[in-house]
Design a protein around this motif. Structure first.
Motif, PDB file in Angstrom:
ATOM      1  N   PHE A 158      36.248  53.657  49.923  1.00 26.04           N
ATOM      2  CA  PHE A 158      37.316  52.695  50.178  1.00 26.04           C
ATOM      3  C   PHE A 158      36.908  51.595  51.152  1.00 26.04           C
ATOM      4  N   THR A 159      35.690  51.645  51.643  1.00 28.73           N
ATOM      5  CA  THR A 159      35.200  50.590  52.547  1.00 28.73           C
ATOM      6  C   THR A 159      34.298  49.598  51.816  1.00 28.73           C
ATOM      7  N   TRP A 160      33.973  49.870  50.569  1.00 27.86           N
ATOM      8  CA  TRP A 160      33.090  48.985  49.815  1.00 27.86           C
ATOM      9  C   TRP A 160      33.766  47.646  49.559  1.00 27.86           C
ATOM     10  N   ASP A 161      32.974  46.596  49.393  1.00 27.15           N
ATOM     11  CA  ASP A 161      33.494  45.247  49.203  1.00 27.15           C
ATOM     12  C   ASP A 161      33.688  44.857  47.739  1.00 27.15           C
ATOM     13  N   ASP A 162      33.118  45.616  46.822  1.00 25.60           N
ATOM     14  CA  ASP A 162      33.165  45.271  45.401  1.00 25.60           C
ATOM     15  C   ASP A 162      34.249  46.101  44.694  1.00 25.60           C
ATOM     16  N   PRO A 163      35.357  45.472  44.282  1.00 22.63           N
ATOM     17  CA  PRO A 163      36.434  46.215  43.618  1.00 22.63           C
ATOM     18  C   PRO A 163      35.982  46.946  42.354  1.00 22.63           C
ATOM     19  N   ALA A 164      35.076  46.333  41.594  1.00 24.11           N
ATOM     20  CA  ALA A 164      34.594  46.977  40.367  1.00 24.11           C
ATOM     21  C   ALA A 164      33.787  48.230  40.698  1.00 24.11           C
ATOM     22  N   ARG A 165      33.016  48.172  41.754  1.00 27.29           N
ATOM     23  CA  ARG A 165      32.227  49.340  42.172  1.00 27.29           C
ATOM     24  C   ARG A 165      33.150  50.480  42.616  1.00 27.29           C
ATOM     25  N   ILE A 166      34.195  50.133  43.350  1.00 27.60           N
ATOM     26  CA  ILE A 166      35.174  51.135  43.784  1.00 27.60           C
ATOM     27  C   ILE A 166      35.809  51.787  42.557  1.00 27.60           C
ATOM     28  N   ALA A 167      36.228  50.965  41.600  1.00 28.72           N
ATOM     29  CA  ALA A 167      36.880  51.478  40.392  1.00 28.72           C
ATOM     30  C   ALA A 167      35.954  52.390  39.594  1.00 28.72           C
ATOM     31  N   ARG A 168      34.706  51.975  39.421  1.00 29.04           N
ATOM     32  CA  ARG A 168      33.751  52.806  38.667  1.00 29.04           C
ATOM     33  C   ARG A 168      33.502  54.138  39.371  1.00 29.04           C
ATOM     34  N   SER A 169      33.434  54.104  40.691  1.00 28.19           N
ATOM     35  CA  SER A 169      33.233  55.334  41.451  1.00 28.19           C
ATOM     36  C   SER A 169      34.426  56.273  41.297  1.00 28.19           C
ATOM     37  N   LEU A 170      35.629  55.723  41.400  1.00 31.68           N
ATOM     38  CA  LEU A 170      36.829  56.543  41.225  1.00 31.68           C
ATOM     39  C   LEU A 170      36.897  57.105  39.803  1.00 31.68           C
ATOM     40  N   GLN A 171      36.497  56.297  38.833  1.00 33.38           N
ATOM     41  CA  GLN A 171      36.476  56.767  37.450  1.00 33.38           C
ATOM     42  C   GLN A 171      35.509  57.945  37.294  1.00 33.38           C
ATOM     43  N   ARG A 172      34.308  57.794  37.825  1.00 33.69           N
ATOM     44  CA  ARG A 172      33.322  58.883  37.734  1.00 33.69           C
ATOM     45  C   ARG A 172      33.848  60.149  38.419  1.00 33.69           C
ATOM     46  N   SER A 173      34.420  59.984  39.596  1.00 33.33           N
ATOM     47  CA  SER A 173      34.938  61.133  40.333  1.00 33.33           C
ATOM     48  C   SER A 173      36.055  61.827  39.558  1.00 33.33           C
ATOM     49  N   ALA A 174      36.954  61.040  38.998  1.00 33.32           N
ATOM     50  CA  ALA A 174      38.086  61.607  38.266  1.00 33.32           C
ATOM     51  C   ALA A 174      37.635  62.306  36.987  1.00 33.32           C
ATOM     52  N   GLN A 188      42.634  44.681  44.093  1.00 33.45           N
ATOM     53  CA  GLN A 188      41.787  44.253  42.974  1.00 33.45           C
ATOM     54  C   GLN A 188      41.127  45.462  42.322  1.00 33.45           C
ATOM     55  N   ALA A 189      40.797  46.471  43.115  1.00 32.77           N
ATOM     56  CA  ALA A 189      40.200  47.694  42.566  1.00 32.77           C
ATOM     57  C   ALA A 189      41.182  48.387  41.622  1.00 32.77           C
ATOM     58  N   LYS A 190      42.475  48.277  41.889  1.00 33.01           N
ATOM     59  CA  LYS A 190      43.473  48.838  40.970  1.00 33.01           C
ATOM     60  C   LYS A 190      43.378  48.153  39.612  1.00 33.01           C
ATOM     61  N   ASP A 191      43.271  46.815  39.632  1.00 33.85           N
ATOM     62  CA  ASP A 191      43.129  46.074  38.377  1.00 33.85           C
ATOM     63  C   ASP A 191      41.842  46.479  37.655  1.00 33.85           C
ATOM     64  N   GLU A 192      40.762  46.617  38.419  1.00 32.49           N
ATOM     65  CA  GLU A 192      39.489  47.037  37.817  1.00 32.49           C
ATOM     66  C   GLU A 192      39.589  48.455  37.254  1.00 32.49           C
ATOM     67  N   LEU A 193      40.312  49.314  37.947  1.00 33.67           N
ATOM     68  CA  LEU A 193      40.490  50.696  37.486  1.00 33.67           C
ATOM     69  C   LEU A 193      41.235  50.710  36.157  1.00 33.67           C
ATOM     70  N   ARG A 194      42.268  49.885  36.063  1.00 34.10           N
ATOM     71  CA  ARG A 194      42.992  49.786  34.786  1.00 34.10           C
ATOM     72  C   ARG A 194      42.032  49.348  33.673  1.00 34.10           C
ATOM     73  N   ALA A 195      41.167  48.391  33.993  1.00 31.13           N
ATOM     74  CA  ALA A 195      40.231  47.877  32.999  1.00 31.13           C
ATOM     75  C   ALA A 195      39.210  48.926  32.556  1.00 31.13           C
ATOM     76  N   VAL A 196      38.642  49.670  33.511  1.00 30.00           N
ATOM     77  CA  VAL A 196      37.616  50.658  33.132  1.00 30.00           C
ATOM     78  C   VAL A 196      38.223  51.806  32.335  1.00 30.00           C
ATOM     79  N   PHE A 197      39.520  52.026  32.490  1.00 26.06           N
ATOM     80  CA  PHE A 197      40.192  53.061  31.686  1.00 26.06           C
ATOM     81  C   PHE A 197      40.878  52.481  30.465  1.00 26.06           C
ATOM     82  N   GLY A 198      40.681  51.171  30.219  1.00 28.33           N
ATOM     83  CA  GLY A 198      41.253  50.533  29.037  1.00 28.33           C
ATOM     84  C   GLY A 198      42.766  50.434  29.053  1.00 28.33           C
ATOM     85  N   ARG A 199      43.329  50.221  30.235  1.00 29.90           N
ATOM     86  CA  ARG A 199      44.795  50.132  30.365  1.00 29.90           C
ATOM     87  C   ARG A 199      45.244  48.714  30.561  1.00 29.90           C
TER      88      ARG A 199
END
Length: 96
Positions: A30-46, A85-96
């Motif tokens: 949650f300290t990273w600066d790249d929203p897409a990187r945060i989203a991809r990490s959360l996706q992998r973890s989930a 922005q990471a929320k928006d990226e998370l929606r995108a990586v999950f195709g939502r």
């Protein structure tokens, strides 16, 4: 100085973030600066978790929302923007 209950709240939320039954998060995600990187990490973890109760998307979004809500007004505006922005990226990586 914070009251005892505020310290207890801090420890409780930190414990959830670090030891959640749902996800094993990458360190400092949650300290990273790249929203897409945060989203991809959360996706992998989930997707890797066998302890989550909902779908991978629900678990990832819940963890991100939990962090944002617990940080509240103490979160700097730039950090809040990045995490929103990471929320928006998370929606995108999950195709939502």
């Amino acid at each position: 100085m914070a009251t005892k209950s505020e310290h207890d709240d801090d420890r409780w939320s930190q414990d959830v973030t670090e030891h959640s039954d749902a996800l094993d998060l990458e360190e400092d995600v949650f300290t990273w600066d790249d929203p897409a990187r945060i989203a991809r990490s959360l996706q992998r973890s989930a997707e890797a978790s066998d302890r989550r109760e909902g779908t991978p998307y629900q678990s990832a979004m819940s963890m991100l929302t939990f962090y944002l809500n617990r940080a509240g007004s103490t979160l700097p505006e730039e950090r809040r923007r990045t995490l929103e922005q990471a929320k928006d990226e998370l929606r995108a990586v999950f195709g939502r």
